[in-house]
Scaffold this active site. Sequence first.
Site, PDB file in Angstrom:
ATOM      1  N   ARG A   1       0.829  -1.191   0.000  1.00 57.47           N
ATOM      2  CA  ARG A   1       0.000   0.000   0.000  1.00 57.47           C
ATOM      3  C   ARG A   1       0.872   1.253   0.000  1.00 57.47           C
ATOM      4  O   ARG A   1       1.986   1.247   0.489  1.00 57.47           O
ATOM      5  CB  ARG A   1      -0.897   0.027   1.241  1.00 57.47           C
ATOM      6  CG  ARG A   1      -2.112  -0.897   1.156  1.00 57.47           C
ATOM      7  CD  ARG A   1      -2.995  -0.787   2.397  1.00 57.47           C
ATOM      8  NE  ARG A   1      -2.303  -1.190   3.595  1.00 57.47           N
ATOM      9  CZ  ARG A   1      -1.792  -0.358   4.478  1.00 57.47           C
ATOM     10  NH1 ARG A   1      -1.926   0.949   4.342  1.00 57.47           N
ATOM     11  NH2 ARG A   1      -1.159  -0.807   5.533  1.00 57.47           N
TER      12      ARG A   1
ATOM     13  N   TYR B   1      -1.418  -3.328  -6.720  1.00 54.20           N
ATOM     14  CA  TYR B   1      -1.136  -4.175  -5.558  1.00 54.20           C
ATOM     15  C   TYR B   1      -2.157  -4.028  -4.420  1.00 54.20           C
ATOM     16  O   TYR B   1      -2.472  -2.917  -3.991  1.00 54.20           O
ATOM     17  CB  TYR B   1       0.258  -3.855  -4.992  1.00 54.20           C
ATOM     18  CG  TYR B   1       0.873  -5.028  -4.262  1.00 54.20           C
ATOM     19  CD1 TYR B   1       1.647  -5.959  -4.950  1.00 54.20           C
ATOM     20  CD2 TYR B   1       0.665  -5.228  -2.902  1.00 54.20           C
ATOM     21  CE1 TYR B   1       2.205  -7.050  -4.299  1.00 54.20           C
ATOM     22  CE2 TYR B   1       1.220  -6.324  -2.241  1.00 54.20           C
ATOM     23  CZ  TYR B   1       1.986  -7.224  -2.946  1.00 54.20           C
ATOM     24  OH  TYR B   1       2.544  -8.314  -2.312  1.00 54.20           O
TER      25      TYR B   1
ATOM     26  N   LYS C   1      -9.622  -2.201   1.799  1.00 53.72           N
ATOM     27  CA  LYS C   1      -9.335  -1.038   2.638  1.00 53.72           C
ATOM     28  C   LYS C   1     -10.141   0.177   2.182  1.00 53.72           C
ATOM     29  O   LYS C   1     -10.606   0.967   2.995  1.00 53.72           O
ATOM     30  CB  LYS C   1      -7.840  -0.724   2.616  1.00 53.72           C
ATOM     31  CG  LYS C   1      -6.976  -1.880   3.100  1.00 53.72           C
ATOM     32  CD  LYS C   1      -7.327  -2.265   4.498  1.00 53.72           C
ATOM     33  CE  LYS C   1      -6.905  -3.638   4.858  1.00 53.72           C
ATOM     34  NZ  LYS C   1      -5.866  -3.921   5.733  1.00 53.72           N
TER      35      LYS C   1
ATOM     36  N   HIS D   1     -10.654  -2.357  11.623  1.00 48.41           N
ATOM     37  CA  HIS D   1      -9.557  -3.188  11.091  1.00 48.41           C
ATOM     38  C   HIS D   1      -9.310  -4.331  12.074  1.00 48.41           C
ATOM     39  O   HIS D   1      -8.321  -4.341  12.795  1.00 48.41           O
ATOM     40  CB  HIS D   1      -8.311  -2.300  10.945  1.00 48.41           C
ATOM     41  CG  HIS D   1      -7.194  -2.909  10.169  1.00 48.41           C
ATOM     42  ND1 HIS D   1      -5.911  -2.415  10.221  1.00 48.41           N
ATOM     43  CD2 HIS D   1      -7.147  -3.952   9.300  1.00 48.41           C
ATOM     44  CE1 HIS D   1      -5.118  -3.127   9.423  1.00 48.41           C
ATOM     45  NE2 HIS D   1      -5.850  -4.070   8.862  1.00 48.41           N
TER      46      HIS D   1
ATOM     47  N   SER E   1      -1.266  -3.377  10.375  1.00 45.62           N
ATOM     48  CA  SER E   1      -0.884  -4.266   9.282  1.00 45.62           C
ATOM     49  C   SER E   1       0.385  -5.039   9.636  1.00 45.62           C
ATOM     50  O   SER E   1       1.330  -4.482  10.189  1.00 45.62           O
ATOM     51  CB  SER E   1      -0.635  -3.442   8.022  1.00 45.62           C
ATOM     52  OG  SER E   1      -1.804  -2.713   7.719  1.00 45.62           O
TER      53      SER E   1
ATOM     54  N   CYS F   1       0.873  -7.251  11.884  1.00 51.11           N
ATOM     55  CA  CYS F   1       1.120  -7.382  13.319  1.00 51.11           C
ATOM     56  C   CYS F   1       0.363  -8.556  13.929  1.00 51.11           C
ATOM     57  O   CYS F   1       0.167  -8.611  15.144  1.00 51.11           O
ATOM     58  CB  CYS F   1       0.773  -6.092  14.039  1.00 51.11           C
ATOM     59  SG  CYS F   1       1.899  -4.752  13.639  1.00 51.11           S
TER      60      CYS F   1
ATOM     61  N   ASP G   1      -9.350  -9.638   8.942  1.00 57.94           N
ATOM     62  CA  ASP G   1      -8.849  -8.283   8.681  1.00 57.94           C
ATOM     63  C   ASP G   1      -9.853  -7.167   8.981  1.00 57.94           C
ATOM     64  O   ASP G   1      -9.460  -6.106   9.427  1.00 57.94           O
ATOM     65  CB  ASP G   1      -8.404  -8.180   7.216  1.00 57.94           C
ATOM     66  CG  ASP G   1      -7.439  -7.028   6.967  1.00 57.94           C
ATOM     67  OD1 ASP G   1      -6.492  -6.871   7.761  1.00 57.94           O
ATOM     68  OD2 ASP G   1      -7.634  -6.275   5.995  1.00 57.94           O
TER      69      ASP G   1
ATOM     70  N   ARG H   1       2.146 -11.945  -0.489  1.00 60.82           N
ATOM     71  CA  ARG H   1       0.802 -12.244   0.007  1.00 60.82           C
ATOM     72  C   ARG H   1       0.207 -13.490  -0.634  1.00 60.82           C
ATOM     73  O   ARG H   1       0.550 -13.860  -1.758  1.00 60.82           O
ATOM     74  CB  ARG H   1      -0.127 -11.064  -0.320  1.00 60.82           C
ATOM     75  CG  ARG H   1       0.248  -9.755   0.352  1.00 60.82           C
ATOM     76  CD  ARG H   1      -0.383  -9.635   1.711  1.00 60.82           C
ATOM     77  NE  ARG H   1       0.182  -8.554   2.508  1.00 60.82           N
ATOM     78  CZ  ARG H   1      -0.366  -8.125   3.646  1.00 60.82           C
ATOM     79  NH1 ARG H   1      -1.477  -8.652   4.097  1.00 60.82           N
ATOM     80  NH2 ARG H   1       0.208  -7.182   4.356  1.00 60.82           N
TER      81      ARG H   1
END
Length: 624
Positions: free
Chosen positions: A95, A237, A246, A266, A288, A290, A313, A405
């Site tokens: 991102r 991406y 998001k 989130h 993110s 974590c 998420d 990913r």
Amino acid sequence: MKLGSIPGGGAIWNTIKKEKDNMAVIPTNNKKLIAWVDEIVKLCRPKDVHWCDGSKKEYDDLCSQAVRNGNFVKLNEKKRPGCFLVCSHASDVARVEDRTYICSRKQEDAGPTNNWADPDEMKAKLRGYFKGSMEGRTLYVIPFSMGPLGSPVAKIGIEITDSVYVVVNMCIMTRVGQKVLDALGENGAFIPCLHSVGAPLKPGEKDVPWPCVPDPKNKYIVHFPDEGAIWSFGSGYGGNALLGKKCLALRIATSLAKKEGWMAEHMLILSLTSPEGKKYYICAAFPSACGKTNLAMMQPTLPGWTLKCLGDDIAWIRIGDDGRLYAVNPEYGFFGVVPGTSDESNPNAVKTIQSNTIFTNVALKPDGDVWWEDMGVPAPDKAIDWTGREWTPDCGRKAAHPNSRFTAPAGQCPVIDPDWENPKGVPISAFLFGGRRPSTIPLANEAFSWEHGVFMGSTGGSETTFANLSQAGVLRRDPFAMLPFCGYHMGDYLSHWISMASRTDRNKLPKIFFVNWFRKDTTGKWLWPGYGENSRVLKWICERVEGTGKAVKTAIGYLPEKDALDLKGLDVSRTDLDNLLSVDVEGWKRELADIEQFYSTFGDKLPDALKKELEGLKGRLEQN
Ligand code: GTP
Ligand code: SPV
Ligand code: MN
């Protein structure tokens, strides 16, 4: 209905020079949608328009086409059935928060933590970028639903994109296809999501494996919250391009949620069942990279406890008829961090990504399977790394990008909860906040009250990670792990959290905890083993929800008593445990100074309740 036969369909008809008998019918009679597609076709000038029906055949055809075109690699069918590898351009790997904008009418509504530009000026500028941006490419129309299709909580989006990668990823991550158009009907509302990789093809020009705009300054991820629209240009991406995630389910949804009295967060959603058969639902917000995906499908090491996953998420949360908070996962798949995924760390993810998965930016082995760092299997003697170069274990480079990913259907997770698609959601017993904090922050800490919990969430921070294209490893405040995802003024968002206590019976609100799996000793070693062992902390949390777990009241919250955590069979030294579960007064005083400075950025938008919490903490620490 034929393209030419409906108002607004004319331009599509004229723009696309296609054989008449190939010409698909427009699969919707939604006037606004047809007019919008028409407008974008005129602007972006694609060679072709494809309305996605969401079928398996369409998915397979698009993947085969991408393989022929050199964009995708088909993996070994025996080892990874239905799987593909895609490697991005080196400039397009995460991102881009610097290039992400909230273009509200009033600058104040975007607040101090978001980039802002005037919506009309931004649109005028971006129209210049989108003009002709799809030349030589197919424009795909992706009708998608965030949330169970047709349910009252679902939001319909329509993504227009010129990227096949985006189409197939959206098919995994969201509910896509004709059924969405049917639910939309003639006059239904949708969130228009415009995306282009910004790489038009001249006649006869060969495509590159990952088309995008390489110069980060020319990428734009733009939200128009007042009208509910998203325009994304230049990146292919993840969160930059899969606009349901998001952009819609967080940034646009937060601004809707504020107006409508619900929450878009989130957060992962999990259920935990005790040996006695009592089921608890927990939501956790970590920034993110974590640990959300890992915790969401973790295999408890504690005997008798069962964990199931509802989402990894995003959670949409509403007050139910009984006054409790109910969470729904708006997504349909997982877009998870690959490196570190192993049988030991996350066995359920390993099983989830065995088939029908798209891998982005990992290494390709000679046997046609994939490999990544800390996969828990020996490195191959040689491979092709994510940059397309020959790789050997001693070459000094990582084989997989740290933000590589997997995209996999949530339904493939072996521990998916039977209620994961229940539109009613599940009643939440506890909220967890956390992040990567090598010092100061204890392993687990329970808030004194809702307001204190909101204070904890608002002051949460983490070392930054590779999920954003910026420096990794520096501490930043990330309220509710929402710093990059809040679509309006963060100060108003904090007030919204505070207000939940007056919207329902506060005794029915979830208890709030702060956890930190990432504490390190002076040599840089993790103090806590993490992963499945986190079940020991979750057990204490469930006990606290029941009112049985033992805790000591400290200046910063209720910490587990030294013997309150079930550590049977775990080898953690007494010193490490003391470090994990004690209050580092000096560290907290430094923390306080930093929080005060962070809070000052919100000016008079900082809720009084949080000012009070800050003063309260200060006073309690001074008594130490
Ligand atoms: P996003 O998808 O970016 O939102 O990330 P996420 O929050 O879902 O994080 P994820 O679970 O993918 O974990 C990111 C990284 O943290 C991986 O490399 C994991 O191996 C590592 N990690 C996850 N849980 C733990 C833990 O309990 N302890 C330690 N030490 N590392 C963890
Ligand atoms: C995150 O960064 O929080 C992610 C990955 O979940 S992305 O979809 O790229 O935003
Ligand atoms: Mn995430």
